[in-house]
Write a protein that holds these residues in place. Structure first.
Motif, mmCIF file in Angstrom:
data_model
loop_
_atom_site.group_PDB
_atom_site.id
_atom_site.type_symbol
_atom_site.label_atom_id
_atom_site.label_comp_id
_atom_site.label_asym_id
_atom_site.label_seq_id
_atom_site.Cartn_x
_atom_site.Cartn_y
_atom_site.Cartn_z
ATOM 1 N N LYS A 17 96.747 46.525 17.381
ATOM 2 C CA LYS A 17 95.799 45.845 16.545
ATOM 3 C C LYS A 17 95.407 44.512 16.845
ATOM 4 C CE LYS A 17 94.352 45.079 12.043
ATOM 5 N NZ LYS A 17 93.988 43.705 11.980
ATOM 6 N N ASP A 18 96.479 43.608 17.172
ATOM 7 C CA ASP A 18 96.299 42.365 17.695
ATOM 8 C C ASP A 18 95.514 42.301 19.075
ATOM 9 O OD1 ASP A 18 97.961 41.662 15.849
ATOM 10 O OD2 ASP A 18 99.743 41.346 16.847
ATOM 11 N N ARG A 19 95.783 43.265 19.708
ATOM 12 C CA ARG A 19 94.769 43.208 21.005
ATOM 13 C C ARG A 19 93.480 43.637 20.697
ATOM 14 N NH1 ARG A 19 97.564 46.965 25.341
ATOM 15 N NH2 ARG A 19 95.762 46.189 26.750
ATOM 16 N N LEU A 20 93.170 44.436 19.700
ATOM 17 C CA LEU A 20 91.782 44.634 19.372
ATOM 18 C C LEU A 20 91.291 43.545 18.411
ATOM 19 C CD1 LEU A 20 92.055 48.502 18.097
ATOM 20 C CD2 LEU A 20 90.516 47.670 19.602
ATOM 21 N N ASP A 21 91.768 42.949 17.828
ATOM 22 C CA ASP A 21 91.583 41.862 16.981
ATOM 23 C C ASP A 21 91.014 40.618 18.174
ATOM 24 O OD1 ASP A 21 91.925 42.683 14.425
ATOM 25 O OD2 ASP A 21 93.788 41.798 14.518
ATOM 26 N N GLU A 22 91.943 40.478 19.044
ATOM 27 C CA GLU A 22 91.453 39.363 20.354
ATOM 28 C C GLU A 22 90.170 39.937 20.841
ATOM 29 O OE1 GLU A 22 94.284 38.609 22.905
ATOM 30 O OE2 GLU A 22 96.235 37.873 21.313
ATOM 31 N N ALA A 23 90.123 41.259 21.058
ATOM 32 C CA ALA A 23 88.929 41.614 22.106
ATOM 33 C C ALA A 23 87.590 41.401 21.166
ATOM 34 C CB ALA A 23 89.189 43.131 22.290
ATOM 35 N N ALA A 24 87.865 41.663 19.869
ATOM 36 C CA ALA A 24 86.603 41.867 19.006
ATOM 37 C C ALA A 24 86.049 40.446 18.870
ATOM 38 C CB ALA A 24 87.157 42.361 17.710
ATOM 39 N N SER A 30 82.852 42.948 15.217
ATOM 40 C CA SER A 30 83.805 43.113 14.061
ATOM 41 C C SER A 30 84.709 43.919 14.704
ATOM 42 C CB SER A 30 82.996 43.716 12.854
ATOM 43 O OG SER A 30 82.517 45.050 13.323
ATOM 44 N N LEU A 31 85.979 44.104 14.083
ATOM 45 C CA LEU A 31 87.085 45.045 14.454
ATOM 46 C C LEU A 31 86.372 46.478 14.575
ATOM 47 C CD1 LEU A 31 89.856 45.474 15.289
ATOM 48 C CD2 LEU A 31 90.597 45.493 12.770
ATOM 49 N N THR A 32 85.655 46.867 13.565
ATOM 50 C CA THR A 32 85.110 48.477 13.619
ATOM 51 C C THR A 32 84.263 48.473 14.882
ATOM 52 O OG1 THR A 32 85.242 48.212 11.162
ATOM 53 C CG2 THR A 32 83.775 49.939 12.254
ATOM 54 N N ALA A 33 83.451 47.418 14.989
ATOM 55 C CA ALA A 33 82.614 47.518 16.129
ATOM 56 C C ALA A 33 83.186 47.616 17.435
ATOM 57 C CB ALA A 33 81.449 46.519 16.180
ATOM 58 N N GLU A 34 84.334 46.753 17.550
ATOM 59 C CA GLU A 34 85.043 46.654 18.942
ATOM 60 C C GLU A 34 85.866 48.134 18.931
ATOM 61 O OE1 GLU A 34 86.412 45.370 22.487
ATOM 62 O OE2 GLU A 34 84.902 44.417 20.976
ATOM 63 N N THR A 119 95.356 25.435 23.381
ATOM 64 C CA THR A 119 96.746 25.318 24.028
ATOM 65 C C THR A 119 96.925 26.154 25.129
ATOM 66 O OG1 THR A 119 97.467 27.007 22.474
ATOM 67 C CG2 THR A 119 97.331 24.891 21.497
ATOM 68 N N ALA A 120 97.877 25.706 26.143
ATOM 69 C CA ALA A 120 97.806 26.341 27.181
ATOM 70 C C ALA A 120 98.550 27.632 27.000
ATOM 71 C CB ALA A 120 98.885 25.624 27.894
ATOM 72 N N LYS A 121 99.526 27.933 26.024
ATOM 73 C CA LYS A 121 100.297 29.130 25.906
ATOM 74 C C LYS A 121 99.237 30.271 25.499
ATOM 75 C CE LYS A 121 103.894 31.432 23.379
ATOM 76 N NZ LYS A 121 105.103 31.009 22.394
ATOM 77 N N ARG A 122 98.237 29.718 24.620
ATOM 78 C CA ARG A 122 97.113 30.669 24.156
ATOM 79 C C ARG A 122 96.237 31.401 25.071
ATOM 80 N NH1 ARG A 122 95.520 34.377 20.203
ATOM 81 N NH2 ARG A 122 93.416 34.091 19.607
ATOM 82 N N VAL A 123 95.780 30.205 26.095
ATOM 83 C CA VAL A 123 95.050 30.602 27.142
ATOM 84 C C VAL A 123 95.971 31.420 28.050
ATOM 85 C CG1 VAL A 123 93.849 29.613 29.215
ATOM 86 C CG2 VAL A 123 93.526 28.729 26.993
ATOM 87 N N GLN A 124 96.975 31.087 28.180
ATOM 88 C CA GLN A 124 97.914 31.982 29.258
ATOM 89 C C GLN A 124 97.979 33.703 28.743
ATOM 90 O OE1 GLN A 124 101.869 30.570 29.965
ATOM 91 N NE2 GLN A 124 102.115 32.298 31.332
ATOM 92 N N MET A 125 98.100 33.632 27.456
ATOM 93 C CA MET A 125 98.327 34.933 26.834
ATOM 94 C C MET A 125 97.083 35.675 26.960
ATOM 95 S SD MET A 125 100.458 33.947 23.169
ATOM 96 C CE MET A 125 99.425 35.365 22.363
#
Length: 147
Positions: A17-24, A30-34, A119-125
């Motif tokens: 779900k987290d990966r879907l949220d990020e992709a959306a 929206s999460l549904t559209a993604e 933040t570098a950590k967020r970009v790296q993730m």
């Protein structure tokens, strides 16, 4: 999608779900559209899935470059602040032009920090997530070609 479309309630692992949220968020959907877009792509075959993964990797790479530039800018402004404090501590005053230029840099750096998580950590993730998606898509494509 229309409100008359059927609703589906499903369970999935939190990480997915987290990966879907990020992709959306990345795809500005929206999460549904993604979720619908990804499901539709899965029925289009391995070539379409690989193309989608490569496109996502390219988008994330561009975002990585942009965020990298922002990180360097914010770091440069922080360094400039430290130098300014040391200069003032030594009893040297900035000219009005220098003080104004510093304030403009601080304003732009603060705007970047507020507008986006740089933040570098967020970009790296995000980059690691894109790399995993690309590897997964390539494995899927290779398996589909074998079959």
């Amino acid at each position: 999608m229309a409100r008359t479309d059927p609703q589906v309630n499903l369970r999935m692992p939190a990480e997915l779900k987290d990966r879907l949220d990020e992709a959306a968020e990345l795809n500005k959907r929206s999460l549904t559209a993604e979720t619908v877009a990804r499901l539709e792509a899965s029925f289009e075959g391995p070539v379409a899935s690989l193309a989608l993964a490569q496109l996502q990797a390219e988008v994330l790479e561009r975002e990585w470059l942009q965020r990298g530039a922002q990180l360097r800018f914010v770091a440069a402004v922080q360094l400039l602040k430290q130098i300014t404090m040391k200069v003032k501590a030594a009893g040297v005053e900035l000219s009005a032009t220098e003080a104004q230029a510093l304030e403009e840099l601080r304003f732009h750096a603060a705007k970047i920090a507020v507008d986006q998580d740089v933040t570098a950590k967020r970009v790296q993730m995000k980059l690691e997530s894109a790399a995993k998606k690309l590897v997964d898509a390539q494995e899927f494509f290779n398996q589909a070609v074998k079959d």
